[in-house]
Design a protein around this motif. Structure first.
Motif, PDB file in Angstrom:
ATOM      1  N   LYS A  76       0.848  -1.188   0.000  1.00  0.00           N
ATOM      2  CA  LYS A  76       0.000   0.000   0.000  1.00  0.00           C
ATOM      3  C   LYS A  76       0.881   1.234   0.000  1.00  0.00           C
ATOM      4  CE  LYS A  76      -3.867   2.188   2.496  1.00  0.00           C
ATOM      5  NZ  LYS A  76      -3.263   3.548   2.593  1.00  0.00           N
ATOM      6  N   LEU A  77       0.635   2.128  -0.944  1.00  0.00           N
ATOM      7  CA  LEU A  77       1.374   3.382  -0.988  1.00  0.00           C
ATOM      8  C   LEU A  77       0.824   4.342   0.059  1.00  0.00           C
ATOM      9  CD1 LEU A  77       1.581   3.937  -4.857  1.00  0.00           C
ATOM     10  CD2 LEU A  77       3.467   3.329  -3.330  1.00  0.00           C
ATOM     11  N   PRO A  78       1.667   5.216   0.599  1.00  0.00           N
ATOM     12  CA  PRO A  78       1.160   6.229   1.537  1.00  0.00           C
ATOM     13  C   PRO A  78       0.254   7.216   0.812  1.00  0.00           C
ATOM     14  CG  PRO A  78       3.456   6.650   0.994  1.00  0.00           C
ATOM     15  CD  PRO A  78       3.125   5.313   0.412  1.00  0.00           C
ATOM     16  N   ASP A  79      -0.610   7.852   1.563  1.00  0.00           N
ATOM     17  CA  ASP A  79      -1.606   8.739   0.966  1.00  0.00           C
ATOM     18  C   ASP A  79      -0.990   9.828   0.112  1.00  0.00           C
ATOM     19  OD1 ASP A  79      -3.583   7.270   2.151  1.00  0.00           O
ATOM     20  OD2 ASP A  79      -3.892   8.641   3.831  1.00  0.00           O
ATOM     21  N   GLU A  80       0.218  10.272   0.457  1.00  0.00           N
ATOM     22  CA  GLU A  80       0.827  11.388  -0.269  1.00  0.00           C
ATOM     23  C   GLU A  80       1.097  11.068  -1.734  1.00  0.00           C
ATOM     24  OE1 GLU A  80       5.141  12.103   0.514  1.00  0.00           O
ATOM     25  OE2 GLU A  80       4.851  10.653   2.127  1.00  0.00           O
ATOM     26  N   VAL A  81       1.245   9.796  -2.072  1.00  0.00           N
ATOM     27  CA  VAL A  81       1.528   9.437  -3.466  1.00  0.00           C
ATOM     28  C   VAL A  81       0.563   8.379  -4.012  1.00  0.00           C
ATOM     29  CG1 VAL A  81       3.972  10.050  -3.375  1.00  0.00           C
ATOM     30  CG2 VAL A  81       3.247   7.736  -2.718  1.00  0.00           C
ATOM     31  N   ALA A  82      -0.394   7.937  -3.198  1.00  0.00           N
ATOM     32  CA  ALA A  82      -1.309   6.880  -3.635  1.00  0.00           C
ATOM     33  C   ALA A  82      -2.190   7.360  -4.779  1.00  0.00           C
ATOM     34  CB  ALA A  82      -2.165   6.419  -2.465  1.00  0.00           C
ATOM     35  N   GLY A  96      -4.538   0.608 -18.026  1.00  0.00           N
ATOM     36  CA  GLY A  96      -3.137   0.484 -18.373  1.00  0.00           C
ATOM     37  C   GLY A  96      -2.990   0.045 -19.810  1.00  0.00           C
ATOM     38  N   ASN A  97      -1.906   0.449 -20.434  1.00  0.00           N
ATOM     39  CA  ASN A  97      -1.613   0.013 -21.806  1.00  0.00           C
ATOM     40  C   ASN A  97      -0.106   0.053 -22.012  1.00  0.00           C
ATOM     41  OD1 ASN A  97      -1.247   0.677 -24.951  1.00  0.00           O
ATOM     42  ND2 ASN A  97      -3.123  -0.491 -24.622  1.00  0.00           N
ATOM     43  N   GLY A  98       0.452  -1.057 -22.476  1.00  0.00           N
ATOM     44  CA  GLY A  98       1.894  -1.121 -22.660  1.00  0.00           C
ATOM     45  C   GLY A  98       2.612  -0.839 -21.351  1.00  0.00           C
ATOM     46  N   PRO A  99       3.541   0.130 -21.327  1.00  0.00           N
ATOM     47  CA  PRO A  99       4.271   0.445 -20.092  1.00  0.00           C
ATOM     48  C   PRO A  99       3.638   1.583 -19.302  1.00  0.00           C
ATOM     49  CG  PRO A  99       5.317   1.551 -21.926  1.00  0.00           C
ATOM     50  CD  PRO A  99       4.126   0.817 -22.499  1.00  0.00           C
ATOM     51  N   TRP A 100       2.389   1.934 -19.595  1.00  0.00           N
ATOM     52  CA  TRP A 100       1.758   3.110 -19.003  1.00  0.00           C
ATOM     53  C   TRP A 100       0.562   2.741 -18.130  1.00  0.00           C
ATOM     54  CZ3 TRP A 100       4.605   7.310 -20.144  1.00  0.00           C
ATOM     55  CH2 TRP A 100       5.354   7.300 -21.321  1.00  0.00           C
ATOM     56  N   LEU A 101       0.352   3.546 -17.088  1.00  0.00           N
ATOM     57  CA  LEU A 101      -0.854   3.502 -16.279  1.00  0.00           C
ATOM     58  C   LEU A 101      -1.489   4.884 -16.261  1.00  0.00           C
ATOM     59  CD1 LEU A 101       0.316   1.551 -13.075  1.00  0.00           C
ATOM     60  CD2 LEU A 101      -1.096   0.655 -14.932  1.00  0.00           C
ATOM     61  N   TRP A 102      -2.818   4.919 -16.209  1.00  0.00           N
ATOM     62  CA  TRP A 102      -3.543   6.164 -16.049  1.00  0.00           C
ATOM     63  C   TRP A 102      -4.380   6.082 -14.776  1.00  0.00           C
ATOM     64  CZ3 TRP A 102      -2.287   4.187 -20.699  1.00  0.00           C
ATOM     65  CH2 TRP A 102      -1.755   5.062 -21.662  1.00  0.00           C
ATOM     66  N   SER A 103      -4.298   7.110 -13.960  1.00  0.00           N
ATOM     67  CA  SER A 103      -5.060   7.149 -12.716  1.00  0.00           C
ATOM     68  C   SER A 103      -6.488   7.606 -12.990  1.00  0.00           C
ATOM     69  CB  SER A 103      -4.400   8.101 -11.720  1.00  0.00           C
ATOM     70  OG  SER A 103      -4.477   9.446 -12.183  1.00  0.00           O
ATOM     71  N   SER A 104      -7.353   7.406 -12.015  1.00  0.00           N
ATOM     72  CA  SER A 104      -8.761   7.773 -12.169  1.00  0.00           C
ATOM     73  C   SER A 104      -8.955   9.280 -12.322  1.00  0.00           C
ATOM     74  CB  SER A 104      -9.574   7.258 -10.980  1.00  0.00           C
ATOM     75  OG  SER A 104      -9.032   7.746  -9.757  1.00  0.00           O
ATOM     76  N   ASP A 105      -7.953  10.069 -11.917  1.00  0.00           N
ATOM     77  CA  ASP A 105      -8.059  11.514 -12.107  1.00  0.00           C
ATOM     78  C   ASP A 105      -7.260  11.998 -13.312  1.00  0.00           C
ATOM     79  OD1 ASP A 105      -5.529  11.184 -11.119  1.00  0.00           O
ATOM     80  OD2 ASP A 105      -5.772  12.500  -9.392  1.00  0.00           O
ATOM     81  N   GLY A 106      -6.858  11.051 -14.187  1.00  0.00           N
ATOM     82  CA  GLY A 106      -6.287  11.420 -15.480  1.00  0.00           C
ATOM     83  C   GLY A 106      -4.786  11.547 -15.545  1.00  0.00           C
ATOM     84  N   ARG A 107      -4.059  11.280 -14.466  1.00  0.00           N
ATOM     85  CA  ARG A 107      -2.604  11.364 -14.520  1.00  0.00           C
ATOM     86  C   ARG A 107      -2.031  10.118 -15.184  1.00  0.00           C
ATOM     87  NH1 ARG A 107      -1.255  11.988  -8.420  1.00  0.00           N
ATOM     88  NH2 ARG A 107      -3.260  10.888  -8.283  1.00  0.00           N
ATOM     89  N   ARG A 108      -0.909  10.304 -15.888  1.00  0.00           N
ATOM     90  CA  ARG A 108      -0.251   9.184 -16.553  1.00  0.00           C
ATOM     91  C   ARG A 108       1.070   8.866 -15.849  1.00  0.00           C
ATOM     92  NH1 ARG A 108       2.176   9.028 -22.696  1.00  0.00           N
ATOM     93  NH2 ARG A 108       3.734  10.361 -21.677  1.00  0.00           N
ATOM     94  N   MET A 145       9.867   9.610  -6.961  1.00  0.00           N
ATOM     95  CA  MET A 145       9.687   9.134  -8.341  1.00  0.00           C
ATOM     96  C   MET A 145       8.206   9.080  -8.700  1.00  0.00           C
ATOM     97  SD  MET A 145      12.584   8.495  -9.936  1.00  0.00           S
ATOM     98  CE  MET A 145      12.518   7.087 -11.071  1.00  0.00           C
ATOM     99  N   ILE A 146       7.378   8.571  -7.787  1.00  0.00           N
ATOM    100  CA  ILE A 146       5.948   8.487  -8.056  1.00  0.00           C
ATOM    101  C   ILE A 146       5.354   9.889  -8.234  1.00  0.00           C
ATOM    102  CG2 ILE A 146       3.715   7.746  -7.141  1.00  0.00           C
ATOM    103  CD1 ILE A 146       5.241   5.468  -5.713  1.00  0.00           C
ATOM    104  N   ARG A 147       5.799  10.831  -7.413  1.00  0.00           N
ATOM    105  CA  ARG A 147       5.343  12.219  -7.564  1.00  0.00           C
ATOM    106  C   ARG A 147       5.610  12.733  -8.980  1.00  0.00           C
ATOM    107  NH1 ARG A 147       4.368  14.805  -2.684  1.00  0.00           N
ATOM    108  NH2 ARG A 147       5.472  14.009  -0.856  1.00  0.00           N
ATOM    109  N   ARG A 148       6.684  12.235  -9.580  1.00  0.00           N
ATOM    110  CA  ARG A 148       7.111  12.705 -10.894  1.00  0.00           C
ATOM    111  C   ARG A 148       6.622  11.810 -12.022  1.00  0.00           C
ATOM    112  NH1 ARG A 148      10.395  14.337  -6.993  1.00  0.00           N
ATOM    113  NH2 ARG A 148      11.527  16.315  -7.229  1.00  0.00           N
ATOM    114  N   GLY A 149       5.699  10.896 -11.698  1.00  0.00           N
ATOM    115  CA  GLY A 149       5.077  10.100 -12.760  1.00  0.00           C
ATOM    116  C   GLY A 149       5.763   8.804 -13.097  1.00  0.00           C
ATOM    117  N   MET A 171      13.709  11.689 -14.321  1.00  0.00           N
ATOM    118  CA  MET A 171      13.056  11.893 -13.030  1.00  0.00           C
ATOM    119  C   MET A 171      13.893  11.338 -11.883  1.00  0.00           C
ATOM    120  SD  MET A 171      10.611  13.685 -13.836  1.00  0.00           S
ATOM    121  CE  MET A 171       9.538  14.123 -15.209  1.00  0.00           C
ATOM    122  N   ALA A 172      14.691  10.287 -12.155  1.00  0.00           N
ATOM    123  CA  ALA A 172      15.573   9.759 -11.123  1.00  0.00           C
ATOM    124  C   ALA A 172      16.604  10.801 -10.711  1.00  0.00           C
ATOM    125  CB  ALA A 172      16.274   8.502 -11.624  1.00  0.00           C
ATOM    126  N   ASP A 173      17.098  11.574 -11.674  1.00  0.00           N
ATOM    127  CA  ASP A 173      18.031  12.663 -11.370  1.00  0.00           C
ATOM    128  C   ASP A 173      17.374  13.661 -10.420  1.00  0.00           C
ATOM    129  OD1 ASP A 173      19.350  15.294 -11.664  1.00  0.00           O
ATOM    130  OD2 ASP A 173      20.577  14.265 -13.159  1.00  0.00           O
TER     131      ASP A 173
END
Length: 426
Positions: A19-25, A31-43, A382-386, A411-413
């Motif tokens: 379970k991710l903490p609320d700050e980044v959950a 999902g498609n290929g290497p991508w996920l889309w959240s319910s609020d439209g973030r990729r 990293m999650i904050r940055r997609g 984003m790792a940088d």
């Protein structure tokens, strides 16, 4: 009209232990290929890949087609079906130890049933596992499944409430990658040990030269069965899994994750004479064992597994995963060196772990003593940055591209700078 379930409908607002903490959950919509889309439209770029199963990426067209075709013919029968027979034959073709196969629904079940079969076949009660080895949620597997500072002895310790202490008395703990110490632990109780169960690659620790071969010899010498937990490594390191990659065949192996192509499917595979203890109606010699489940060998799941293995075989996916993983790890190491951030990328390229700290990181105790606070914060940044990376474990898929690798490294940088600037490395 579909409405989202209230948050309180799921215990702890979680689907399991992760379970991710609320700050980044976030909640996934698709999902498609290497991508996920959240319910609020973030990729997000996904480097968790369903915890390992999605080695082809999300919604691979051949897997989707196989599931759709089978769904039109029925999703479950509770009878022998063609897809189950075909997938069992494919496993026996690819996996060196597999002469026979029985299906279940997830890797935890596969490991649990493999140990039951071993105890039935040998008529013994004890199981030897390794400190920090994770084999799922069963009472037997949850004995020292994670390493903690101050707990570096080999006493079995249940990691969950609700496990009777009597279970712990049937599990023996040994240090991974130390064959001499393992022999010393086994010697006084050799005639009681039914199985030695091991992740050939324990989490992110590669086996030391001769370790797996030593376990094979040890198991043979005491009359125990060697069980490989190939839930993670199966079809990933090589088409035949870790046993093909390292050239050591166990008596039984547990398969999961990739096997189901993202559906709930797992299997116990191995020697036919051993798995014969599961045959219904066999002559009663005191070794007959039960392995049952309503959805075992579900045709929908087997269809997904067949399609996934066909693509893996066609592409020789383990080679692709190795090359893609090496490129990702090399890029991250270069960034960390430039920023003077002490990180290490350990494990096979196809499934790697980012560890913060200097010195050798080749034991569970060393990783337990590393800067895990910094590692977690880096993952959350990293999650904050997609970039969804679990937060520090990375599963590479054939769907990842130069574009996704480039986004990860960019984003790792930024995330490493953030961790450094927050003073977590002081």
């Amino acid at each position: 009209m579909h409405t989202a379930a209230p948050r309180s409908s799921l215990a702890g607002n979680s689907l399991g232990a992760f379970k991710l903490p609320d700050e980044v959950a976030f909640t996934v919509a698709r999902g498609n290929g290497p991508w996920l889309w959240s319910s609020d439209g973030r990729r997000y770029v996904d480097y968790v890949m369903g915890g390992g199963p999605m080695v082809l990426g999300h919604a691979h067209p051949k897997v989707v087609s196989a599931i759709t075709e089978q769904a039109a013919m029925g999703t479950h029968y509770y009878l022998m079906n063609e897809r189950a027979q075909e997938l069992a034959a494919k496993i026996c073709q690819l996996v060196p130890c597999a002469q026979s196969v029985r299906f279940c629904s997830d890797g935890s079940e596969a490991n649990f049933f493999a140990l039951r079969v071993a105890r039935a076949f040998t008529r013994r009660t004890k199981v030897l596992k390794f400190d920090g080895g994770f084999h799922g949620h069963s009472d037997y597997a949850q004995q020292k499944a994670r390493a903690e500072l101050g707990h570096n002895d080999q006493r079995p310790i249940a990691e969950s409430a609700g496990i009777p202490p009597e279970i712990s008395e049937t599990v023996v703990i040994a240090p991974y990658n130390d064959i001499e110490h393992t022999r010393q632990i086994v010697e006084p109780i050799a005639r009681e040990i039914a199985a030695i169960i091991v992740e050939p690659v324990q989490r992110a620790f590669l086996p030391a030269p001769g370790f797996l071969e030593g376990l094979r010899t040890l198991a043979d010498s005491i009359g125990a069965l060697l069980v490989f937990d190939e839930v993670v490594t199966g079809f990933r390191l090589a088409l035949g899994g870790a046993e093909e990659y390292f050239g050591v065949a166990p008596d039984l192996c547990a398969l999961g994750k990739i096997l189901g192509g993202g559906t709930p499917l797992a299997a116990v595979a191995g020697r036919a004479d051993v798995l014969d203890v599961l045959v219904t109606g066999r002559a009663d010699d005191g070794r007959s064992a039960l392995m049952s489940g309503t959805l075992n060998g579900n045709p929908l799941c087997c269809a997904a597994g067949l399609a996934t293995l066909a693509v893996i075989e066609e592409l020789n996916a383990p080679v692709i995963l190795k090359h893609k993983g090496e490129a990702l790890a090399t890029g991250l190491r270069e960034i960390a060196n430039r920023l003077s951030v002490p990180i290490q990328v350990i494990g096979p390229p196809a499934v790697q772990q980012v560890v913060f700290g200097s010195g050798r990181m080749d034991t569970v105790q060393a990783v337990a003593a590393s800067r895990q606070d910094a590692a977690r914060r880096w993952g959350f940044e990293m999650i904050r940055r997609g970039i969804f990376c679990g937060p520090t474990k990375v599963y590479v898929s054939v769907a990842h591209t130069e574009e996704t690798h480039g986004l990860y490294l960019h984003m790792a940088d930024e995330a490493l700078r953030s961790v450094r600037d927050q003073g977590l490395l002081d």
